[in-house]
Each structure stands twice: as structure tokens, then as C-alpha cells.
Motif scaffolding. Structure first.
Motif, PDB file in Angstrom:
ATOM      1  N   LYS A  70      55.911  22.203  63.197  1.00  0.00           N
ATOM      2  CA  LYS A  70      56.517  21.373  62.147  1.00  0.00           C
ATOM      3  C   LYS A  70      57.998  21.193  62.466  1.00  0.00           C
ATOM      4  CE  LYS A  70      53.267  22.713  58.628  1.00  0.00           C
ATOM      5  NZ  LYS A  70      53.066  23.384  57.363  1.00  0.00           N
ATOM      6  N   PRO A  71      58.501  19.972  62.384  1.00  0.00           N
ATOM      7  CA  PRO A  71      59.907  19.711  62.745  1.00  0.00           C
ATOM      8  C   PRO A  71      60.888  20.546  61.928  1.00  0.00           C
ATOM      9  CG  PRO A  71      58.712  17.658  62.433  1.00  0.00           C
ATOM     10  CD  PRO A  71      57.805  18.761  61.962  1.00  0.00           C
ATOM     11  N   ALA A  72      61.843  21.152  62.619  1.00  0.00           N
ATOM     12  CA  ALA A  72      62.901  21.913  61.958  1.00  0.00           C
ATOM     13  C   ALA A  72      64.060  21.002  61.555  1.00  0.00           C
ATOM     14  CB  ALA A  72      63.399  23.022  62.876  1.00  0.00           C
ATOM     15  N   VAL A  73      64.020  19.753  61.999  1.00  0.00           N
ATOM     16  CA  VAL A  73      65.075  18.781  61.682  1.00  0.00           C
ATOM     17  C   VAL A  73      64.412  17.494  61.200  1.00  0.00           C
ATOM     18  CG1 VAL A  73      67.004  17.446  62.609  1.00  0.00           C
ATOM     19  CG2 VAL A  73      66.586  19.761  63.447  1.00  0.00           C
ATOM     20  N   ASP A  74      64.890  16.975  60.061  1.00  0.00           N
ATOM     21  CA  ASP A  74      64.384  15.716  59.504  1.00  0.00           C
ATOM     22  C   ASP A  74      65.454  14.646  59.726  1.00  0.00           C
ATOM     23  OD1 ASP A  74      63.534  13.548  57.986  1.00  0.00           O
ATOM     24  OD2 ASP A  74      63.031  14.751  56.231  1.00  0.00           O
ATOM     25  N   LYS A  79      69.907  10.769  58.393  1.00  0.00           N
ATOM     26  CA  LYS A  79      70.480   9.415  58.473  1.00  0.00           C
ATOM     27  C   LYS A  79      70.803   8.864  57.088  1.00  0.00           C
ATOM     28  CE  LYS A  79      68.276   8.191  62.791  1.00  0.00           C
ATOM     29  NZ  LYS A  79      67.241   7.395  63.431  1.00  0.00           N
ATOM     30  N   ARG A  80      70.010   9.250  56.081  1.00  0.00           N
ATOM     31  CA  ARG A  80      70.284   8.779  54.718  1.00  0.00           C
ATOM     32  C   ARG A  80      71.608   9.315  54.185  1.00  0.00           C
ATOM     33  NH1 ARG A  80      64.604   9.428  54.323  1.00  0.00           N
ATOM     34  NH2 ARG A  80      64.798  11.475  53.359  1.00  0.00           N
ATOM     35  N   THR A  81      72.124  10.386  54.764  1.00  0.00           N
ATOM     36  CA  THR A  81      73.422  10.928  54.351  1.00  0.00           C
ATOM     37  C   THR A  81      74.582  10.149  54.970  1.00  0.00           C
ATOM     38  OG1 THR A  81      73.699  12.513  56.172  1.00  0.00           O
ATOM     39  CG2 THR A  81      72.409  13.249  54.247  1.00  0.00           C
ATOM     40  N   GLY A  82      74.265   9.266  55.913  1.00  0.00           N
ATOM     41  CA  GLY A  82      75.303   8.503  56.606  1.00  0.00           C
ATOM     42  C   GLY A  82      75.691   9.097  57.945  1.00  0.00           C
ATOM     43  N   LEU A  83      75.134  10.260  58.285  1.00  0.00           N
ATOM     44  CA  LEU A  83      75.462  10.899  59.555  1.00  0.00           C
ATOM     45  C   LEU A  83      74.910  10.095  60.713  1.00  0.00           C
ATOM     46  CD1 LEU A  83      76.496  13.314  61.262  1.00  0.00           C
ATOM     47  CD2 LEU A  83      74.263  14.363  60.896  1.00  0.00           C
ATOM     48  N   HIS A  84      75.771   9.824  61.676  1.00  0.00           N
ATOM     49  CA  HIS A  84      75.367   9.125  62.891  1.00  0.00           C
ATOM     50  C   HIS A  84      75.424  10.062  64.095  1.00  0.00           C
ATOM     51  CE1 HIS A  84      75.981   6.476  66.415  1.00  0.00           C
ATOM     52  NE2 HIS A  84      75.033   5.777  65.821  1.00  0.00           N
ATOM     53  N   HIS A  85      76.482  10.859  64.190  1.00  0.00           N
ATOM     54  CA  HIS A  85      76.616  11.798  65.300  1.00  0.00           C
ATOM     55  C   HIS A  85      77.602  12.898  64.932  1.00  0.00           C
ATOM     56  CE1 HIS A  85      79.880   8.897  65.926  1.00  0.00           C
ATOM     57  NE2 HIS A  85      80.529   9.867  66.557  1.00  0.00           N
TER      58      HIS A  85
END
Length: 127
Positions: A70-74, A79-85
Motif C-alpha cells: 500500500k502506498p506510503a505517499v499519496d 498536490k491538492r495542498t499546492g506542493l509541487h516540489h
């Protein structure tokens, strides 16, 4: 330091990562590798970087990952938080022996326009 065991504080973290196990790196180099594969959204490499079971502490809440399938990262949620990198400012090894290290990493998160949306210091237990 092959596997990331636990993230002690909330931290989300550019060439493509290899398909095999994480390379045997110094703690500092591993943290740069980790942020690179996170920025690349390389879920397969991230899954291999974590040791399962895996525990993260996010905003004071313990999050437990038992199943390595199961993925440990969603990434969609991220991306919905605005994080790009993310970008590493510094990595400091606080303690180290032949099998583990406690690492402090200061990093920033940026949106798609390269505006800083978070600057944070987090702690990682590597084994």
C-alpha cells in the motif's frame, strides 16, 4: 543507510531513480536521494526506501504503515495542498553508528510557480 524507518515530524518531501533497492549512501546523501525520488513522484523507489512496518508522526499524530504493497505517499493529496516540489537546505547527522543514523533536515516546499509555501526542519531515523 538503506531504509527510512520513521519520520519523527511531519515532512513531505531531479533525475529519475533506479528501479533497484535504494543505493547504499551516507545519511546526508540518502536524504538528498529521498527528496529527489519524492520530487520525481517515484512511488516504487519511495516504497523501497521505507522499512515496513513504518511509522510517521504528522502534526502530533502517529500514522502506521504495515503493508508495503500500500502506498506510503499519496501524491494526489499532496498536490491538492499546492506542493509541487521540495528543496533541501541542509542535512545534519545528529547521531550515527554502523546500522542507523538520526538526521535533521531543513527543507522548503514550493508551489508550481516556485514560491516557497513552507520552510521546515524535520528529523528522520534511518536504518
Amino acid at each position: 543507510m538503506k531504509k527510512l524507518v520513521s519520520l519523527l515530524m511531519f515532512a513531505l518531501l531531479s533525475a529519475s531513480a533506479a528501479a533497484e533497492d535504494p543505493p547504499d549512501l551516507t545519511p546526508e546523501a540518502f536524504m538528498h536521494y529521498y527528496v529527489r525520488i519524492f520530487n520525481d513522484e517515484n512511488l516504487a523507489a519511495l516504497q523501497r526506501a521505507y522499512h515496513f512496518p513504518h511509522v510517521k508522526i504528522r502534526s502530533g499524530r502517529m500514522v502506521y504503515f504495515e503493508d508495503s504493497t500500500k502506498p506510503a505517499v499519496d501524491f494526489d493529496a499532496i498536490k491538492r495542498t499546492g506542493l509541487h516540489h521540495s528543496r533541501v537546505h541542509h542535512v545534519r547527522v545528529l547521531a550515527e553508528n554502523s546500522h542507523s543514523a538520526l538526521v535533521e533536515m531543513q527543507f522548503s516546499r514550493f508551489d508550481a510557480a516556485d514560491r516557497e509555501i513552507l520552510n521546515q526542519t524535520s528529523f528522520y531515523q534511518l536504518t
